[in-house]
Design a protein around this motif. Structure first.
Motif, mmCIF file in Angstrom:
data_model
loop_
_atom_site.group_PDB
_atom_site.id
_atom_site.type_symbol
_atom_site.label_atom_id
_atom_site.label_comp_id
_atom_site.label_asym_id
_atom_site.label_seq_id
_atom_site.Cartn_x
_atom_site.Cartn_y
_atom_site.Cartn_z
ATOM 1 N N PHE A 136 0.482 -1.369 -0.168
ATOM 2 C CA PHE A 136 -0.197 -0.179 -0.717
ATOM 3 C C PHE A 136 1.117 1.610 0.119
ATOM 4 N N GLY A 137 2.147 1.158 0.649
ATOM 5 C CA GLY A 137 2.984 2.154 0.733
ATOM 6 C C GLY A 137 3.242 2.513 -1.138
ATOM 7 N N THR A 138 3.958 2.060 -1.267
ATOM 8 C CA THR A 138 4.301 1.674 -2.972
ATOM 9 C C THR A 138 3.229 2.339 -3.680
ATOM 10 N N ALA A 139 1.971 2.046 -3.650
ATOM 11 C CA ALA A 139 1.142 2.098 -4.378
ATOM 12 C C ALA A 139 0.802 3.638 -4.142
ATOM 13 N N VAL A 140 0.984 4.244 -2.519
ATOM 14 C CA VAL A 140 0.341 5.573 -2.579
ATOM 15 C C VAL A 140 1.762 6.710 -3.431
ATOM 16 N N ILE A 141 3.100 6.015 -2.729
ATOM 17 C CA ILE A 141 4.361 6.383 -3.175
ATOM 18 C C ILE A 141 4.130 6.645 -4.604
ATOM 19 N N GLY A 142 3.885 5.130 -5.622
ATOM 20 C CA GLY A 142 3.918 5.442 -7.066
ATOM 21 C C GLY A 142 2.241 6.777 -7.949
ATOM 22 N N LEU A 143 1.087 7.011 -6.956
ATOM 23 C CA LEU A 143 0.488 8.055 -7.044
ATOM 24 C C LEU A 143 1.136 9.169 -6.774
ATOM 25 N N VAL A 144 1.431 9.729 -5.766
ATOM 26 C CA VAL A 144 2.012 10.845 -5.336
ATOM 27 C C VAL A 144 2.675 11.418 -6.309
ATOM 28 N N PHE A 145 4.207 10.724 -6.639
ATOM 29 C CA PHE A 145 5.395 10.737 -7.659
ATOM 30 C C PHE A 145 4.773 10.993 -8.567
ATOM 31 N N ARG A 146 4.297 11.549 -9.624
ATOM 32 C CA ARG A 146 3.840 11.434 -11.193
ATOM 33 C C ARG A 146 5.546 11.176 -11.808
ATOM 34 N N GLY A 147 6.156 12.550 -10.987
ATOM 35 C CA GLY A 147 7.723 11.665 -12.922
ATOM 36 C C GLY A 147 7.513 11.626 -13.591
ATOM 37 N N ARG A 148 6.470 13.139 -13.512
ATOM 38 C CA ARG A 148 6.505 13.668 -15.589
ATOM 39 C C ARG A 148 7.245 14.709 -15.766
ATOM 40 N N ASN A 149 8.378 14.604 -16.661
ATOM 41 C CA ASN A 149 9.995 15.873 -16.583
ATOM 42 C C ASN A 149 9.936 16.587 -16.104
ATOM 43 N N ASP A 150 10.364 15.680 -14.439
ATOM 44 C CA ASP A 150 10.925 16.441 -13.319
ATOM 45 C C ASP A 150 13.142 15.754 -13.950
ATOM 46 N N GLY A 151 13.533 15.186 -14.299
ATOM 47 C CA GLY A 151 14.770 15.556 -14.458
ATOM 48 C C GLY A 151 15.016 14.356 -12.843
ATOM 49 N N VAL A 152 16.628 14.237 -12.679
ATOM 50 C CA VAL A 152 17.349 14.444 -11.830
ATOM 51 C C VAL A 152 16.658 14.119 -10.048
ATOM 52 N N PRO A 153 15.992 16.112 -10.339
ATOM 53 C CA PRO A 153 15.392 15.656 -9.155
ATOM 54 C C PRO A 153 14.508 15.027 -8.739
ATOM 55 N N GLY A 154 13.729 14.940 -8.737
ATOM 56 C CA GLY A 154 12.177 13.642 -9.456
ATOM 57 C C GLY A 154 13.308 12.091 -9.120
ATOM 58 N N MET A 155 13.866 11.768 -10.007
ATOM 59 C CA MET A 155 14.862 10.845 -9.674
ATOM 60 C C MET A 155 14.936 10.244 -7.961
ATOM 61 N N LEU A 156 15.849 11.348 -7.517
ATOM 62 C CA LEU A 156 15.841 11.604 -5.753
ATOM 63 C C LEU A 156 14.807 11.938 -4.730
ATOM 64 N N MET A 157 13.910 12.307 -5.734
ATOM 65 C CA MET A 157 12.714 11.960 -4.889
ATOM 66 C C MET A 157 12.428 10.809 -4.523
ATOM 67 N N ARG A 158 11.935 10.727 -5.913
ATOM 68 C CA ARG A 158 11.208 8.907 -5.815
ATOM 69 C C ARG A 158 11.756 7.869 -5.261
ATOM 70 N N GLY A 159 13.599 7.980 -5.283
ATOM 71 C CA GLY A 159 14.156 6.831 -4.953
ATOM 72 C C GLY A 159 14.232 7.354 -2.990
ATOM 73 N N GLY A 160 14.436 8.848 -2.138
ATOM 74 C CA GLY A 160 13.910 8.874 -1.418
ATOM 75 C C GLY A 160 12.633 8.635 -0.565
ATOM 76 N N ALA A 161 11.645 8.472 -1.502
ATOM 77 C CA ALA A 161 10.672 8.277 -0.768
ATOM 78 C C ALA A 161 10.423 6.438 -0.764
ATOM 79 N N LEU A 162 10.807 5.720 -1.522
ATOM 80 C CA LEU A 162 11.600 4.685 -1.727
ATOM 81 C C LEU A 162 12.239 3.622 -0.975
#
Length: 626
Positions: free
Chosen positions: A282-308
């Motif tokens: 459920f945590g992964t599902a929430v994270i996947g829906l919150v962090f959409r990752g649309r054209n967010d480059g390296v900052p987005g990758m860092l946020m998604r990696g940090g959330a996981l």
């Protein structure tokens, strides 16, 4: 592009036959399943069948057919009076029992059991092969599928799972593993495949924790794909997580009775894994829906990696607080005293260092082949279209991770080889495409170089080294064990019921062949029985120790590695005396022949073993709050 189309260019579809490829492949798979069955067909259960786990499985099936409850996993005849609660799943017992019931009206119970032993494993090869094909076709079409099947056929440690007599759960887990991968590599194309993959992961864990590593690695590969390309993979990640959480919970209630709901076992599906799969899914599902990752480059990758990473830290912390032993894996609750006397000597638990010392000829077929498979797969990954690399990376992550764990424990290499066959099949299809139309020596070598990853070729290559270094052939060991089993079974099956004291190596056989209770069997949950048997055979006399457990009979195979190891460590022990043919006076000889000795304990009352079948407290939870 849909999930039924190959991901790579049409050029990969080389040498198309005039008949549909699916038809040809189906014929090959069915033919190979028959080829697995016929040479290894068991004429009787006393002819070449010596797998302890398979014997224990059939014992469980018999008890289920005799009316033992679905949730009652207590093996009452093992270490009575409490018995041992098995960590296995009824999901395997049920189809075996159903097959026996279906065949019994036509051939009788004993022949129905024998036919089930012979037919069930080869039949399972069909869905397994279909899963391998599904993974390989996702990237390289029928060319990749054909190469993957050839590698599978040339992998003895994989095909051994599907030979007659192997009714343990590892073949079913291999099926679930390849279909888990087949779903994950299509998860970005269809949410149904993502949900399917989550269900396969949960089902694999419900059957046994041996695939826990593979499931974690597969989920990790999906997570990495999402971190790199959030917009493409976020819905797949969320769907996989939800499916894993929901299906794991369903399996928990289907497998575990109410009296075991709060028992924190590390080695089977328990509240521990419901908590991890639920919160993680459920945590992964929430994270996947919150962090959409649309054209967010390296900052987005860092946020998604940090959330996981934060979610992973939460799960590890909760496990450390409530079930700290499980941080050590499925065997985290095993009595440490079992290590030096039993567990350290289990072949599948050996490390690469131990294998190098004890059986160096196994290094090329077991380790080198997977290392080469990784190299070929990395080369394929480099040449793939960018949008397909993430899906193929999921496959590669399991191979790399399993090899890393295999350096510590040999058991991880079977899963690695299962996945490597599909992975290298894809790499081979790329090579065929790249060298199509060329017949120079360089092209021919490149076209067939992937066969270096076939374990069978390396097994053949190291035969001279094995003959030079291995003084005792495996066949001779198996023949000696079969001879001992035959003598033991014949001597004990007509005697009044009692408790048989033997080494753990023969516990499963005695449970299957006779109606006696046994002191020990080769299972980590039978720590008390294994330790008690060790104390008896390591003692100078053993009479008091045998009396303390209520032993009625004592049966040994004089060439049994477990017995000879005790005799070597303790030259004045009961084990050494029995091997020397000098049994103490408290043992009455019943049969001493063909390297086997069966005794009656003088003064012990036959039928005195208390086999009530009452469920003991599981006694496995290792928590800070105990």
């Amino acid at each position: 592009m849909n999930s039924k189309q190959p991901a790579l260019p049409q050029a990969f579809e080389i040498a198309r036959p005039h008949v549909p490829p699916a038809f040809l492949v189906a014929l090959v798979v069915i033919g190979y399943a028959i080829l697995l069955a016929v040479p290894a067909w068991l004429a009787s259960v006393h002819d070449g069948w010596s797998d302890p786990d398979a014997m224990m499985r059939m014992t469980e099936v018999r008890e289920l057919l005799a009316g033992q409850g679905w949730y009652n996993m207590n093996e009452a005849r093992l270490m009575p009076p409490l018995g041992m609660i098995s960590h296995w799943s009824r999901y395997i017992d049920a189809p075996l029992a159903g097959m026996i019931l279906a065949l019994e009206p036509f051939v009788g119970r004993s022949q129905a059991e024998l036919l089930t032993l012979n037919l069930w494993p080869p039949f399972l090869f069909l869905p397994f092969a279909a899963g391998v094909i599904a993974v390989a076709r996702r990237f390289g079409g029928w060319t990749a599928a054909g190469c993957a099947l050839l590698l599978t056929a040339l992998s003895p440690q994989v095909t051994a799972l599907f030979k007659p007599g192997d009714i343990d759960h590892h073949n079913v887990q291999a099926i679930l593993l390849v279909w888990l991968l087949a779903g994950l590599v299509r998860a970005d194309l269809s949410l149904r495949w993502a949900a399917f993959a989550g269900a396969m992961a949960a089902s694999s864990l419900a059957i046994g924790m041996e695939t826990l590593l593979a499931v974690v690695l597969a989920a990790g590969g999906l997570a990495i794909a999402w971190v790199h390309n959030g917009d493409r993979w976020r819905r797949a990640l969320a769907t996989f997580g939800l499916s894993l959480a929901v299906v794991t919970t369903v399996h928990f209630f289907a497998n575990v009775g109410p009296d075991r709901w709060l028992a924190g076992a590390c080695d089977n599906l328990s509240i521990v894994y419901v908590m991890l799969a639920g919160l993680g899914g459920f945590g992964t599902a929430v994270i996947g829906l919150v962090f959409r990752g649309r054209n967010d480059g390296v900052p987005g990758m860092l946020m998604r990696g940090g959330a996981l990473a934060s979610l992973a830290c939460l799960l590890i912390t909760l496990t450390a607080v409530f079930y700290p032993a499980c941080l050590h894996g499925p065997y985290g609750q095993v009595d440490p005293r079992l290590g030096p006397i039993w567990l350290d000597h289990v072949s599948e638990a050996q490390s690469i260092a131990q294998t190098l010392v004890n059986q160096p000829w196994l290094i090329p077929p077991l380790y080198l082949t997977i290392f080469l498979a990784i190299l070929f797969s990395l080369n394929a990954l480099r040449r793939m279209p960018g949008e397909e690399r993430y899906a193929y990376g999921i496959v590669l992550s399991i191979v790399v991770g399993s090899l890393a764990i295999g350096l510590i424990q040999l058991r991880a290499l079977v899963g690695a080889q299962v996945v490597a066959s599909a992975s290298v099949g894809v790499a081979a299809s790329l090579v065929f495409s790249r060298t199509a139309g060329r017949n120079d020596s360089s092209a021919v070598l490149s076209r067939w170089s992937w066969l270096l990853t076939a374990p069978m070729l390396w097994y053949i290559a190291v035969i001279p080294l094995e003959k030079l270094m291995n003084k005792t052939s495996p066949g001779a060991v198996d023949q000696a064990e079969a001879s001992c089993q035959a003598v033991m079974g014949t001597a004990l099956e007509t005697l009044p019921k009692g408790l048989v004291v033997s080494t753990s190596n023969f516990g499963s056989f005695l449970l299957y062949r006779t109606e006696h209770a046994v002191l020990s069997a080769p299972y980590h949950r039978d720590a008390a029985g294994i330790l008690a048997a060790q104390a008896i055979f390591a003692s100078p006399d053993g009479a008091a120790e045998t009396a303390s457990v209520g032993g009625t009979y004592l049966a040994v195979c004089l060439s049994d590695p477990e017995l000879t190891m005790i005799a070597k460590d303790s030259p004045s022990s009961l084990a050494a005396s029995l091997i020397a043919g000098k049994a103490p006076a408290w043992l009455e000889p019943l049969t001493v022949a063909d390297g086997t000795a069966v005794y009656r304990v003088r003064g012990a009352a036959a039928g005195s073993a208390d086999v009530t079948g009452s469920l003991p407290a599981l006694g496995l939870r290792d928590s800070l709050f105990d």
